[in-house]
Design an enzyme around this catalytic site. Structure first.
Site, short mmCIF file in Angstrom:
data_model
loop_
_atom_site.label_atom_id
_atom_site.label_comp_id
_atom_site.label_asym_id
_atom_site.label_seq_id
_atom_site.Cartn_x
_atom_site.Cartn_y
_atom_site.Cartn_z
N LYS A 140 -4.67 -10.89 -3.58
CA LYS A 140 -6.06 -10.87 -4.02
C LYS A 140 -6.50 -12.16 -4.72
CE LYS A 140 -7.58 -6.62 -2.97
NZ LYS A 140 -8.82 -6.34 -2.21
N SER A 165 -9.44 -1.31 -8.40
CA SER A 165 -8.44 -0.41 -8.97
C SER A 165 -7.29 -1.18 -9.60
CB SER A 165 -7.89 0.52 -7.88
OG SER A 165 -7.18 -0.23 -6.90
N GLU A 167 -2.52 2.13 7.48
CA GLU A 167 -3.16 2.90 6.42
C GLU A 167 -2.28 4.09 6.04
OE1 GLU A 167 -7.87 2.95 6.79
OE2 GLU A 167 -6.93 3.78 8.60
N GLY A 215 -5.63 8.29 3.85
CA GLY A 215 -6.75 7.34 3.77
C GLY A 215 -7.00 6.63 5.08
N ASP A 235 -9.66 6.03 6.90
CA ASP A 235 -11.07 5.76 7.17
C ASP A 235 -11.26 4.66 8.22
OD1 ASP A 235 -9.98 4.47 4.69
OD2 ASP A 235 -11.76 3.22 4.91
N SER A 278 1.63 -7.19 0.81
CA SER A 278 0.42 -7.60 0.10
C SER A 278 0.54 -7.70 -1.41
CB SER A 278 -0.74 -6.66 0.45
OG SER A 278 -0.43 -5.33 0.08
#
Length: 325
Positions: A57, A82, A208, A212, A214, A308
């Site tokens: 990030k 989060s 995923e 979750g 989506d 990640s």
């Protein structure tokens, strides 16, 4: 009149790489003969758990924050997250001599909140199951005159995240497939833009948690689909719908989305701890979980994986590896 101009291009990712040089870490690419044997392919792990703030990030946050005007920097930055993006924006703000206000869920991992505060950010909390973090952060930004940097729904953020894949491919050369965790979709959008821009035939596989799914549902439907806020150990992927900008990229460039269970994520975390001696947080372990559990079909000979992040405190890590939450 509609436009077909993508929100992020290979040139954008390469420009972000130039901006991040000497600021973000060029993270290591690790190998494991045991992993290769289990998967039946050469696997290259791009270990963003060694990135500043412990996750990819920082790349996107700094790329976006560093492009703000002096007047914007003087007023400060707002973000919602989060945990990992929260830390990334807080550190980017400190590096650029400004302040940050972060909207975080009340149940965010304590280690991530402590790290965010440690970088000097102010924390505003909300209930992730009843509150709207975007609305809260947008209202806060307007009230205080802050520049809002979202965790994925921003071209400069996506471009920054894509530099992880860019570095990986510079080191490994062409790969048959690249596996990436998918939450809001920014890492995948940037990675797919970089990878397919360099090697159009590469297969982009998103992963995923089962609870979750989506993005998988959205790609199958051809439009963004919302689900109830998922309950999964992969808190960085506990989102109810893909981003609009990220989905516009991923629907063009992603070849497949696979799902993994929380138990498979735990097993992947244990595996890399025992075999590679590294700590990976649940969201960062999902692509490894997909490989180890055989969820990805027709594997090519050479596979890249974006690991990640590694932001999980010791107590929770031990609890997860023991089968808990």
């Amino acid at each position: 009149m509609t436009t077909t101009t993508p929100p992020v291009t290979l040139d954008d990712v390469q420009d972000a790489a130039t901006r991040l040089k000497g600021v973000a870490h060029r993270t290591p690419v690790l190998r494991s003969r045991t992993l290769d044997a289990l998967v039946g392919a050469e696997v290259f792990l791009k270990c963003e758990n060694f990135q500043r703030v412990g996750a990819f990030k920082f790349r996107g946050a700094y790329n976006a924050a560093s492009r703000l005007t002096p007047a914007q920097l003087a007023r400060g930055i707002a973000a919602y997250s989060s945990g990992n993006h929260a830390q990334a924006v807080a550190l980017a703000a400190r590096e650029l001599g400004t302040t940050a206000v972060i909207v975080m869920p009340e149940d965010a991992p304590p280690s991530k909140r402590a790290a965010t505060e440690g970088y000097g950010a102010e924390i505003v909390t909300y209930d992730r199951y009843t509150g709207d973090r975007v609305a809260i952060a947008e209202a806060l930004a307007v009230e205080r005159g802050l520049a809002l940097i979202p965790p994925y729904e921003h071209p400069h953020v996506m471009a920054g995240q894509g530099t992880a894949a860019l570095e990986l491919l510079e080191e490994t050369g062409e790969l048959g497939a690249l596996l990436t965790p998918v939450g809001g979709g920014g890492l995948m959008a940037g990675s797919a833009t970089a990878a397919k821009g360099l090697h159009p035939r590469i297969r982009m596989v998103g992963v995923e948690p089962e609870a979750g799914d989506d993005t998988k549902r959205s790609l199958e439907a051809g439009r963004r689909v919302s689900i109830p806020v998922p309950k999964t150990i992969a808190d960085g992927q506990a989102l109810h719908t893909p981003g609009e900008l990220t989905f516009s990229v991923n629907r063009r460039l992603v070849d497949e989305i696979v799902l993994v269970s929380d138990d498979e994520i735990r097993e992947a975390m244990r595996f890399v701890f025992e075999r590679l001696k590294i700590v990976v947080e649940p969201s960062g372990a999902t692509p490894l979980a997909a490989l180890l559990s055989g969820r990805v079909s027709a594997l090519p000979d050479r596979i890249g994986v974006i690991v990640s992040g590694g932001n999980v405190d010791a107590e929770r890590f031990a609890r997860l590896c023991a089968g808990g939450v």
